[in-house]
Design a protein around this motif. Structure first.
Motif, PDB file in Angstrom:
ATOM      1  N   LEU A  96       0.733  -1.079   0.019  1.00 51.00           N
ATOM      2  CA  LEU A  96       0.001   0.026   0.024  1.00 51.00           C
ATOM      3  C   LEU A  96       0.740   1.392   0.192  1.00 51.00           C
ATOM      4  O   LEU A  96       0.412   2.367  -0.523  1.00 51.00           O
ATOM      5  CB  LEU A  96      -1.059  -0.001   1.306  1.00 51.00           C
ATOM      6  CG  LEU A  96      -2.159  -1.017   1.093  1.00 51.00           C
ATOM      7  CD1 LEU A  96      -2.949  -0.984   2.642  1.00 51.00           C
ATOM      8  CD2 LEU A  96      -3.202  -0.809   0.027  1.00 51.00           C
ATOM      9  N   ALA A  97       2.002   1.104   0.859  1.00 51.17           N
ATOM     10  CA  ALA A  97       2.948   2.317   0.813  1.00 51.17           C
ATOM     11  C   ALA A  97       3.583   2.785  -0.473  1.00 51.17           C
ATOM     12  O   ALA A  97       3.521   3.773  -1.304  1.00 51.17           O
ATOM     13  CB  ALA A  97       4.016   2.064   1.806  1.00 51.17           C
ATOM     14  N   ARG A  98       3.840   1.527  -1.159  1.00 48.84           N
ATOM     15  CA  ARG A  98       4.299   1.721  -2.607  1.00 48.84           C
ATOM     16  C   ARG A  98       3.487   2.273  -3.682  1.00 48.84           C
ATOM     17  O   ARG A  98       3.478   3.028  -4.670  1.00 48.84           O
ATOM     18  CB  ARG A  98       4.858   0.321  -3.157  1.00 48.84           C
ATOM     19  CG  ARG A  98       5.776   0.176  -4.663  1.00 48.84           C
ATOM     20  CD  ARG A  98       5.937  -0.722  -5.109  1.00 48.84           C
ATOM     21  NE  ARG A  98       4.382  -1.530  -5.174  1.00 48.84           N
ATOM     22  CZ  ARG A  98       3.617  -1.324  -6.318  1.00 48.84           C
ATOM     23  NH1 ARG A  98       4.154  -0.375  -7.083  1.00 48.84           N
ATOM     24  NH2 ARG A  98       2.535  -1.786  -6.354  1.00 48.84           N
ATOM     25  N   ALA A  99       2.206   1.748  -3.492  1.00 52.10           N
ATOM     26  CA  ALA A  99       1.136   2.096  -4.226  1.00 52.10           C
ATOM     27  C   ALA A  99       0.730   3.450  -4.167  1.00 52.10           C
ATOM     28  O   ALA A  99       0.330   4.283  -4.923  1.00 52.10           O
ATOM     29  CB  ALA A  99      -0.126   1.451  -4.013  1.00 52.10           C
ATOM     30  N   ALA A 100       0.698   4.073  -2.640  1.00 50.45           N
ATOM     31  CA  ALA A 100       0.488   5.320  -2.495  1.00 50.45           C
ATOM     32  C   ALA A 100       1.587   6.334  -3.006  1.00 50.45           C
ATOM     33  O   ALA A 100       1.269   7.633  -3.547  1.00 50.45           O
ATOM     34  CB  ALA A 100       0.371   5.780  -0.935  1.00 50.45           C
ATOM     35  N   ARG A 101       2.835   5.953  -3.008  1.00 50.66           N
ATOM     36  CA  ARG A 101       3.723   6.790  -3.765  1.00 50.66           C
ATOM     37  C   ARG A 101       3.492   6.955  -5.206  1.00 50.66           C
ATOM     38  O   ARG A 101       3.712   8.017  -5.519  1.00 50.66           O
ATOM     39  CB  ARG A 101       5.181   6.079  -3.332  1.00 50.66           C
ATOM     40  CG  ARG A 101       5.625   6.507  -1.870  1.00 50.66           C
ATOM     41  CD  ARG A 101       7.155   6.118  -1.901  1.00 50.66           C
ATOM     42  NE  ARG A 101       7.400   4.505  -2.168  1.00 50.66           N
ATOM     43  CZ  ARG A 101       7.510   3.779  -1.231  1.00 50.66           C
ATOM     44  NH1 ARG A 101       7.036   3.882   0.050  1.00 50.66           N
ATOM     45  NH2 ARG A 101       7.854   2.405  -1.492  1.00 50.66           N
ATOM     46  N   ALA A 102       3.454   5.794  -5.575  1.00 48.79           N
ATOM     47  CA  ALA A 102       2.950   5.788  -7.424  1.00 48.79           C
ATOM     48  C   ALA A 102       1.968   6.887  -7.856  1.00 48.79           C
ATOM     49  O   ALA A 102       1.991   7.436  -8.633  1.00 48.79           O
ATOM     50  CB  ALA A 102       2.901   4.379  -7.818  1.00 48.79           C
ATOM     51  N   MET A 103       0.810   6.430  -6.787  1.00 47.00           N
ATOM     52  CA  MET A 103      -0.344   7.427  -7.108  1.00 47.00           C
ATOM     53  C   MET A 103      -0.145   9.118  -7.124  1.00 47.00           C
ATOM     54  O   MET A 103      -0.653   9.738  -7.717  1.00 47.00           O
ATOM     55  CB  MET A 103      -1.455   7.020  -6.363  1.00 47.00           C
ATOM     56  CG  MET A 103      -2.046   5.478  -6.628  1.00 47.00           C
ATOM     57  SD  MET A 103      -3.513   4.968  -5.766  1.00 47.00           S
ATOM     58  CE  MET A 103      -2.879   4.840  -4.135  1.00 47.00           C
ATOM     59  N   ALA A 104       0.665   9.083  -6.000  1.00 48.46           N
ATOM     60  CA  ALA A 104       1.045  10.519  -5.756  1.00 48.46           C
ATOM     61  C   ALA A 104       1.884  11.232  -6.362  1.00 48.46           C
ATOM     62  O   ALA A 104       2.122  12.455  -6.620  1.00 48.46           O
ATOM     63  CB  ALA A 104       1.666  10.803  -4.342  1.00 48.46           C
ATOM     64  N   ALA A 153      -8.827   2.212  -1.023  1.00 45.21           N
ATOM     65  CA  ALA A 153      -9.635   3.410  -1.498  1.00 45.21           C
ATOM     66  C   ALA A 153      -9.316   4.900  -0.625  1.00 45.21           C
ATOM     67  O   ALA A 153      -9.513   5.863  -1.144  1.00 45.21           O
ATOM     68  CB  ALA A 153     -11.123   2.838  -1.320  1.00 45.21           C
ATOM     69  N   GLU A 154      -8.900   4.624   0.534  1.00 43.38           N
ATOM     70  CA  GLU A 154      -8.436   5.780   1.410  1.00 43.38           C
ATOM     71  C   GLU A 154      -7.190   6.340   0.551  1.00 43.38           C
ATOM     72  O   GLU A 154      -7.000   7.592   0.844  1.00 43.38           O
ATOM     73  CB  GLU A 154      -8.225   5.135   2.837  1.00 43.38           C
ATOM     74  CG  GLU A 154      -9.477   4.781   3.750  1.00 43.38           C
ATOM     75  CD  GLU A 154      -9.205   4.511   5.121  1.00 43.38           C
ATOM     76  OE1 GLU A 154      -8.117   4.761   5.590  1.00 43.38           O
ATOM     77  OE2 GLU A 154     -10.016   3.956   5.600  1.00 43.38           O
ATOM     78  N   HIS A 155      -6.136   5.516   0.379  1.00 41.55           N
ATOM     79  CA  HIS A 155      -5.041   6.177  -0.252  1.00 41.55           C
ATOM     80  C   HIS A 155      -5.459   6.590  -1.484  1.00 41.55           C
ATOM     81  O   HIS A 155      -4.908   7.880  -1.918  1.00 41.55           O
ATOM     82  CB  HIS A 155      -4.229   5.111  -0.304  1.00 41.55           C
ATOM     83  CG  HIS A 155      -3.336   4.529   0.823  1.00 41.55           C
ATOM     84  ND1 HIS A 155      -2.396   5.379   1.503  1.00 41.55           N
ATOM     85  CD2 HIS A 155      -3.538   3.394   1.461  1.00 41.55           C
ATOM     86  CE1 HIS A 155      -2.089   4.482   2.476  1.00 41.55           C
ATOM     87  NE2 HIS A 155      -2.618   3.252   2.628  1.00 41.55           N
ATOM     88  N   ALA A 156      -6.181   6.059  -2.416  1.00 43.29           N
ATOM     89  CA  ALA A 156      -6.626   6.558  -3.617  1.00 43.29           C
ATOM     90  C   ALA A 156      -7.274   7.934  -3.527  1.00 43.29           C
ATOM     91  O   ALA A 156      -7.171   8.770  -4.447  1.00 43.29           O
ATOM     92  CB  ALA A 156      -7.570   5.631  -4.524  1.00 43.29           C
ATOM     93  N   SER A 157      -8.237   8.017  -2.572  1.00 33.67           N
ATOM     94  CA  SER A 157      -8.778   9.221  -2.344  1.00 33.67           C
ATOM     95  C   SER A 157      -7.754  10.522  -2.106  1.00 33.67           C
ATOM     96  O   SER A 157      -8.055  11.343  -2.598  1.00 33.67           O
ATOM     97  CB  SER A 157      -9.899   9.061  -1.061  1.00 33.67           C
ATOM     98  OG  SER A 157     -11.083   8.031  -1.563  1.00 33.67           O
ATOM     99  N   LEU A 158      -6.845  10.187  -1.255  1.00 28.82           N
ATOM    100  CA  LEU A 158      -6.083  11.184  -0.862  1.00 28.82           C
ATOM    101  C   LEU A 158      -5.256  11.599  -2.228  1.00 28.82           C
ATOM    102  O   LEU A 158      -5.005  12.867  -2.610  1.00 28.82           O
ATOM    103  CB  LEU A 158      -5.013  10.503   0.073  1.00 28.82           C
ATOM    104  CG  LEU A 158      -5.772  10.430   1.512  1.00 28.82           C
ATOM    105  CD1 LEU A 158      -4.711   9.933   2.368  1.00 28.82           C
ATOM    106  CD2 LEU A 158      -6.082  11.725   2.181  1.00 28.82           C
ATOM    107  N   ALA A 159      -4.705  10.839  -3.001  1.00 32.11           N
ATOM    108  CA  ALA A 159      -4.166  10.900  -4.247  1.00 32.11           C
ATOM    109  C   ALA A 159      -5.024  11.852  -5.298  1.00 32.11           C
ATOM    110  O   ALA A 159      -4.360  12.830  -5.878  1.00 32.11           O
ATOM    111  CB  ALA A 159      -3.676   9.814  -4.888  1.00 32.11           C
ATOM    112  N   LEU A 160      -6.051  11.466  -5.452  1.00 35.90           N
ATOM    113  CA  LEU A 160      -7.148  12.263  -6.058  1.00 35.90           C
ATOM    114  C   LEU A 160      -7.550  13.377  -5.901  1.00 35.90           C
ATOM    115  O   LEU A 160      -7.490  14.275  -6.503  1.00 35.90           O
ATOM    116  CB  LEU A 160      -8.390  11.197  -6.328  1.00 35.90           C
ATOM    117  CG  LEU A 160      -8.480   9.909  -7.052  1.00 35.90           C
ATOM    118  CD1 LEU A 160      -9.571   9.264  -7.441  1.00 35.90           C
ATOM    119  CD2 LEU A 160      -7.783  10.198  -8.369  1.00 35.90           C
TER     120      LEU A 160
END
Length: 231
Positions: free
Chosen positions: A9-17, A150-157
């Motif tokens: 999830l941390a890696r995905a969050a970095r990629a999305m951001a 979804a929580e990480h995705a919402s922050l990125a969006l």
């Protein structure tokens, strides 16, 4: 939380951001979501001016299915946006809640769906939708991971949409300023009258002010010609 899931999830969050624009962020969310949950595909629905639209899909094969949901006006992804709750559908072949849409999904080869709300500042702005070609392919473990993702995705969006709005605002101000200068020079207008001419043209033509300004910069005149200046 398992260490491997936390790292993922941390890696995905970095990629999305770290994407260059809003659409790239949406596409990355879809790609990362598939890997995180173990789904066959993923889509994002977003709410815009009261209307839900398909904002991104991880594979072109899924677009027809999601557009069918919007056209039918029924389905789990729409229910999530309307009711702000997770919807897990283990087998669309036996599903009766969406009689117009579910058979179409089965026809296209998608048998199970998990939809999770996307929330921005305590407001539901869309849904993150995982699909599988296998019945029962998405269950309670996937739902838990889907909620976290979804929580990480919402922050990125939220960050991407905020940046997009700022860029749009700066671009609009720049275009309007250039257009005002052109109208002032060509027609001998002052600043206020030049802006009023563009605003009137925007309202009467039902187009954005930025579009009017860009037309002036490109063609050195308003879309309605000299008559539009006189109003």
């Amino acid at each position: 939380m398992e260490a491997s899931l936390a790292r993922g999830l941390a890696r995905a969050a970095r990629a999305m951001a770290h994407q260059p624009d809003l659409q790239a962020t949406l596409d990355t969310v879809c790609a990362e979501a598939v890997a995180a949950v173990g789904a066959d595909a993923c889509s994002i629905f977003l709410l815009r001016k009261g209307t839900v639209h398909t904002a991104a899909v991880s594979t072109p094969e899924l677009r027809a299915a999601e557009e069918a949901q919007v056209a039918a006006g029924e389905g789990p992804c729409l229910d999530v946006v309307r009711q702000r709750r997770v919807v897990d559908v283990p087998d669309l072949r036996t599903e009766r809640r969406w009689p117009r849409w579910a058979p179409r999904m089965v026809e296209l080869g998608w048998l199970s769906v998990l939809s999770v709300p996307l929330v921005e500042r305590d407001r539901t702005v869309g849904s993150l939708n995982f699909v599988s070609r296998a019945a029962g392919g998405l269950g309670e473990p996937a739902a838990d991971v889907g909620r976290l993702f979804a929580e990480h995705a919402s922050l990125a969006l939220t960050a991407a949409r905020t940046e997009y709005s700022l860029v749009e605002a700066v671009g609009t101000r720049h275009a309007v300023g250039l257009a005002q200068g052109i109208l002032m020079e060509r027609y001998g207008l002052d600043v206020d009258r030049a802006f009023e001419a563009m605003r009137r043209c925007s309202q009467e033509g039902n187009v954005k002010l930025r579009s009017v300004a860009e037309h002036v910069v490109r063609d050195r005149r308003l879309p309605g010609g000299d008559a539009a200046v006189r109003g």
